[in-house]
Design a protein around this motif. Structure first.
Motif, PDB file in Angstrom:
ATOM      1  N   ALA A  30       7.917   4.973   5.394  1.00  0.00           N
ATOM      2  CA  ALA A  30       8.409   4.121   3.993  1.00  0.00           C
ATOM      3  C   ALA A  30       8.209   2.654   4.193  1.00  0.00           C
ATOM      4  CB  ALA A  30       9.895   4.449   4.070  1.00  0.00           C
ATOM      5  N   VAL A  31       8.277   1.973   5.332  1.00  0.00           N
ATOM      6  CA  VAL A  31       8.848   0.263   4.855  1.00  0.00           C
ATOM      7  C   VAL A  31       6.977  -0.071   5.184  1.00  0.00           C
ATOM      8  CG1 VAL A  31       9.246  -1.827   6.377  1.00  0.00           C
ATOM      9  CG2 VAL A  31      11.224  -0.193   6.510  1.00  0.00           C
ATOM     10  N   ASP A  32       6.274   0.439   5.234  1.00  0.00           N
ATOM     11  CA  ASP A  32       4.727   0.304   5.694  1.00  0.00           C
ATOM     12  C   ASP A  32       4.844   0.622   3.935  1.00  0.00           C
ATOM     13  OD1 ASP A  32       2.953  -0.120   6.976  1.00  0.00           O
ATOM     14  OD2 ASP A  32       1.662   1.691   6.260  1.00  0.00           O
ATOM     15  N   LEU A  33       4.788   1.571   2.991  1.00  0.00           N
ATOM     16  CA  LEU A  33       3.848   1.564   2.295  1.00  0.00           C
ATOM     17  C   LEU A  33       5.058   0.386   1.330  1.00  0.00           C
ATOM     18  CD1 LEU A  33       5.150   5.543   1.664  1.00  0.00           C
ATOM     19  CD2 LEU A  33       3.208   4.319   1.700  1.00  0.00           C
ATOM     20  N   LEU A  34       6.279   0.478   1.324  1.00  0.00           N
ATOM     21  CA  LEU A  34       6.765  -0.720   0.710  1.00  0.00           C
ATOM     22  C   LEU A  34       6.133  -2.627   0.344  1.00  0.00           C
ATOM     23  CD1 LEU A  34      10.290  -0.459   1.153  1.00  0.00           C
ATOM     24  CD2 LEU A  34       9.389  -0.113  -1.433  1.00  0.00           C
ATOM     25  N   LEU A  37       3.074  -1.973  -1.119  1.00  0.00           N
ATOM     26  CA  LEU A  37       3.205  -2.813  -2.563  1.00  0.00           C
ATOM     27  C   LEU A  37       2.971  -3.970  -2.509  1.00  0.00           C
ATOM     28  CD1 LEU A  37       5.564   0.067  -3.593  1.00  0.00           C
ATOM     29  CD2 LEU A  37       2.880  -0.120  -4.276  1.00  0.00           C
ATOM     30  N   TYR A  38       3.441  -5.069  -1.193  1.00  0.00           N
ATOM     31  CA  TYR A  38       3.838  -6.347  -0.580  1.00  0.00           C
ATOM     32  C   TYR A  38       3.009  -7.381  -1.365  1.00  0.00           C
ATOM     33  CZ  TYR A  38       5.579 -11.044   0.799  1.00  0.00           C
ATOM     34  OH  TYR A  38       6.039 -11.596   0.853  1.00  0.00           O
ATOM     35  N   VAL A  39       1.554  -6.937  -0.156  1.00  0.00           N
ATOM     36  CA  VAL A  39       0.468  -6.603   0.215  1.00  0.00           C
ATOM     37  C   VAL A  39       0.001  -8.058  -0.539  1.00  0.00           C
ATOM     38  CG1 VAL A  39      -2.062  -6.503   1.148  1.00  0.00           C
ATOM     39  CG2 VAL A  39       0.309  -5.338   2.421  1.00  0.00           C
ATOM     40  N   PRO A  40      -0.365  -7.883  -2.274  1.00  0.00           N
ATOM     41  CA  PRO A  40      -1.385  -8.711  -2.679  1.00  0.00           C
ATOM     42  C   PRO A  40      -0.815 -10.072  -2.760  1.00  0.00           C
ATOM     43  CG  PRO A  40      -1.136  -6.651  -3.766  1.00  0.00           C
ATOM     44  CD  PRO A  40      -0.207  -6.788  -2.177  1.00  0.00           C
ATOM     45  N   TRP A  41       0.602  -9.987  -2.719  1.00  0.00           N
ATOM     46  CA  TRP A  41       1.255 -11.242  -3.357  1.00  0.00           C
ATOM     47  C   TRP A  41       1.752 -11.833  -2.152  1.00  0.00           C
ATOM     48  CZ3 TRP A  41       2.521  -6.880  -5.892  1.00  0.00           C
ATOM     49  CH2 TRP A  41       2.096  -7.039  -6.649  1.00  0.00           C
ATOM     50  N   ILE A  51      -3.349  -4.628   8.671  1.00  0.00           N
ATOM     51  CA  ILE A  51      -2.424  -4.289   9.520  1.00  0.00           C
ATOM     52  C   ILE A  51      -1.623  -2.627   8.668  1.00  0.00           C
ATOM     53  CG2 ILE A  51      -0.214  -5.067  10.112  1.00  0.00           C
ATOM     54  CD1 ILE A  51      -1.568  -7.741  10.608  1.00  0.00           C
ATOM     55  N   GLY A  52      -1.375  -3.301   7.438  1.00  0.00           N
ATOM     56  CA  GLY A  52      -0.524  -2.226   7.107  1.00  0.00           C
ATOM     57  C   GLY A  52      -1.723  -0.511   6.810  1.00  0.00           C
ATOM     58  N   VAL A  53      -2.772  -1.034   6.145  1.00  0.00           N
ATOM     59  CA  VAL A  53      -3.358   0.617   6.508  1.00  0.00           C
ATOM     60  C   VAL A  53      -3.005   1.293   7.674  1.00  0.00           C
ATOM     61  CG1 VAL A  53      -5.865   2.149   5.895  1.00  0.00           C
ATOM     62  CG2 VAL A  53      -4.298  -0.096   4.324  1.00  0.00           C
TER      63      VAL A  53
END
Length: 597
Positions: A30-34, A37-41, A51-53
């Motif tokens: 769940a934290v990784d999905l959030l 969403l924050y990665v583009p900024w 890293i997130g994927v």
């Protein structure tokens, strides 16, 4: 749903570790999905996105491994490796050294030490603390306060690992002590259980409401015979479908026990396959403040002791001889009595026949024949002219009528004589038939044997005006020793006759009842409204030498009880007291002692 079948059947500690692993994986997903969403900024979208994927795939793979592994160690290593790598690598790609000081860093020592243990988690904690406390400050060129914050973060990560190690060590020590205590408790429980299961005494424990807590094998077997089902923990010891007499006696007993009293009594349940006498002790169980919280039941089979006490002071072989002689005397008395009554009728009939034949006018036929022979030449003139000849037809008519009357009387007396002789033959034949099968177990109809016993006492019962009522269950066959059962029945009928004679009642009643109690047992009851039995005499009724009759010998009922025991039967008596009559019952096994053996 996330665990494999072997993990579902694993130990409780392993299942708790798996639950922690599943919960951590889902939280990190769940934290990784959030985070994605924050990665583009972020300052390095491609690096952080990679890293997130990677974490998304890694955390999902840990859940996937749980569905196929037999241990939680593999998925735990994957989870800790990804968590450590993602947190440390994120600090390198960020422009601010404080990214490496995120509180998520504390998940590394917490999850690693819980999922992998103290020493297996140390490499992950070492890598994370080295990266946070040394490599990241060097990479970002941290100075002064930033360096100290990174160093303190590393120290706290190692400190968290140390606290976790102390917790695991103390828990391990507590688990060891707990396992030792549980092992000791199980050994004590096993010894106690083995002791209770191997004893022949009946033992069980109940709560304050009479519900069963535990029972040994002896009680379960006896319960199966009494109630017909297996006793289950949590059920009432005697449920609603139990025999009413048992439930009433047990309720009275439990009332006294719940009042704090210890109850002890003897019982001989008639439903048991083998007649037994039990010494039962019911004791209250008290708590710390003296309140009754339960009860214990102990029952000991004292049948052998009772039998030894009953036979104390007598010689078994002599008693058997006396019993045989008494049975033969009782049967001979009945036979002689019935034959004597029949012989009285025979004597009366013979005397009457002699008297009738002595007074018979049959000689007049001879005189007529002589008179006719003398006047054979002039028979016509003699019958018409002679005075004697003219009276001859009237004389023959009177003589014929008288002879016919004598013939009817003589035929009736001969018929009576024949009936009496047939009765004598039947009594003798019945005695011979019963004597022929002595000591042999055979299949017979109880009602027919009862009718034979009643016929042996028929004359004496009729003379005393005793009304006999038969209440039979027809067609009941049992396998017993004919002689033993007949001996018991004759003794019971003789005692009932004496009780009715002594009572002096005008309405003397004797009831013979045959009924099937359960599927495998039959009850024969001999009930009378005679003098009855006083309560103080009832316990000694079947003991050798005890009698209430003036001319009694005191071993008829004792012999009958022993004969019943030899047939696997049970002889008992109930009476409301003096003047209230008595009922003797014989509980017989329908299958018989031969098939039971």
């Amino acid at each position: 749903m996330f665990l494999s079948e072997p993990l579902r059947r694993s130990s409780a500690e392993e299942r708790v570790r798996c639950r922690m692993l599943v919960g951590a994986s889902l939280l990190l997903l769940a934290v990784d999905l959030l985070f994605l969403l924050y990665v583009p900024w972020t300052v390095s979208p491609w690096a952080f996105g990679l890293i997130g994927v990677g974490c998304l795939a890694g955390f999902s793979s840990s859940l996937w491994l749980l569905r196929r592994s037999t241990s939680s160690r593999g998925p735990a290593v994957v989870l800790c490796s990804l968590l450590t790598a993602s947190i440390v690598s994120s600090g390198f790609f960020a422009r601010d050294v404080s990214v490496g000081l995120h509180p998520a860093c504390m998940l590394i020592p917490v999850l690693a030490i819980y999922l992998l243990g103290a020493w297996d988690s140390l490499p992950f904690v070492g890598m994370a603390s080295l990266g946070v406390g040394l490599l990241l400050p060097l990479w970002h060129g941290a100075r002064g306060g930033e360096w100290m914050r990174c160093l303190f973060a590393a120290v706290f990560m190692v400190g968290t690992w140390g606290m976790g190690w102390l917790m695991l060590a103390s828990r391990g020590q507590m688990s060891t002590e707990l396992e030792r205590a549980l092992r000791t408790l199980r050994e004590s429980e096993g010894k106690l259980t083995s002791l209770l299961e191997n004893t022949e005494d009946v033992v069980c424990s109940l709560d304050a409401h009479g519900r069963l807590i535990a029972a040994n094998l002896a009680l379960r077997d006896m319960y199966q015979e009494l109630i017909g089902e297996e006793p289950m923990p949590g059920d009432l010891l005697f449920p609603e479908h139990a025999p009413e007499t048992l439930r009433q006696r047990w309720q009275e007993c439990t009332r006294q026990v719940l009042a704090g009293k210890r109850v002890r009594f003897e019982a001989s349940p008639s439903r048991l396959k083998r007649a037994r006498v039990l010494d039962i002790s019911v004791n209250p169980v008290l708590d710390g403040v003296g309140q009754v919280v339960g009860m214990t039941v102990f029952g000991r089979d004292i049948t052998d002791r009772k039998e030894a006490e009953a036979r104390l002071g007598e010689m078994h072989r002599s008693l058997l001889d006396v019993s045989r002689q008494a049975g033969m005397a009782e049967m001979a008395t009945g036979v002689l009595h019935n034959v004597g009554n029949a012989l009285n009728s025979v004597n009366v009939s013979v005397n009457l026949l002699f008297e009738r034949l002595s007074q018979s006018r049959v000689e007049g036929v001879g005189k007529v024949a002589e008179l006719l022979a003398e006047h054979g030449a002039d028979l016509g003139a003699f019958l018409t002219a002679d005075g004697r000849g003219r009276q001859l037809p009237a004389y023959l008519r009177v003589l014929g009528a008288q002879l016919n009357a004598e013939r009817v009387v003589l035929l009736e007396e001969v018929r009576t004589l024949q009936t009496s002789v047939e009765h004598i033959k039947s009594v003798v034949s019945m005695q011979q038939a019963h004597a022929r099968f002595s000591g042999v177990v055979e299949r017979l109809e109880v009602t027919a044997l009862l009718d034979d016993a009643l016929r042996l006492h028929a004359e004496s019962l009729e003379q005393l005006g005793i009304q006999v009522r038969r209440e039979y269950t027809p067609g009941v066959l049992v396998r017993v020793d004919r002689h033993k059962l007949l001996q018991i029945l004759l003794n019971l009928l003789s005692n009932a006759r004496h009780a009715l004679l002594e009572s002096g009642r005008p309405d003397k009643h004797l009831v013979i009842r045959v009924e099937r109690m359960v599927a495998e047992r039959l009850r024969i009851a001999v009930a009378d409204n005679g003098v009855g039995i006083s309560p103080e005499d009832a316990p000694r009724l079947f003991t050798q030498g005890f009698t209430t009759k003036k001319d009694g010998h005191g071993f008829g009922l004792h012999i009958s009880a022993l004969a019943a025991a030899e047939m696997d039967a049970f002889l008992s008596c109930t009476s409301e007291g003096r003047g209230q009559g008595a009922t003797f019952t014989i509980d017989l096994p329908i299958a018989g002692e031969e098939s039971r053996a």
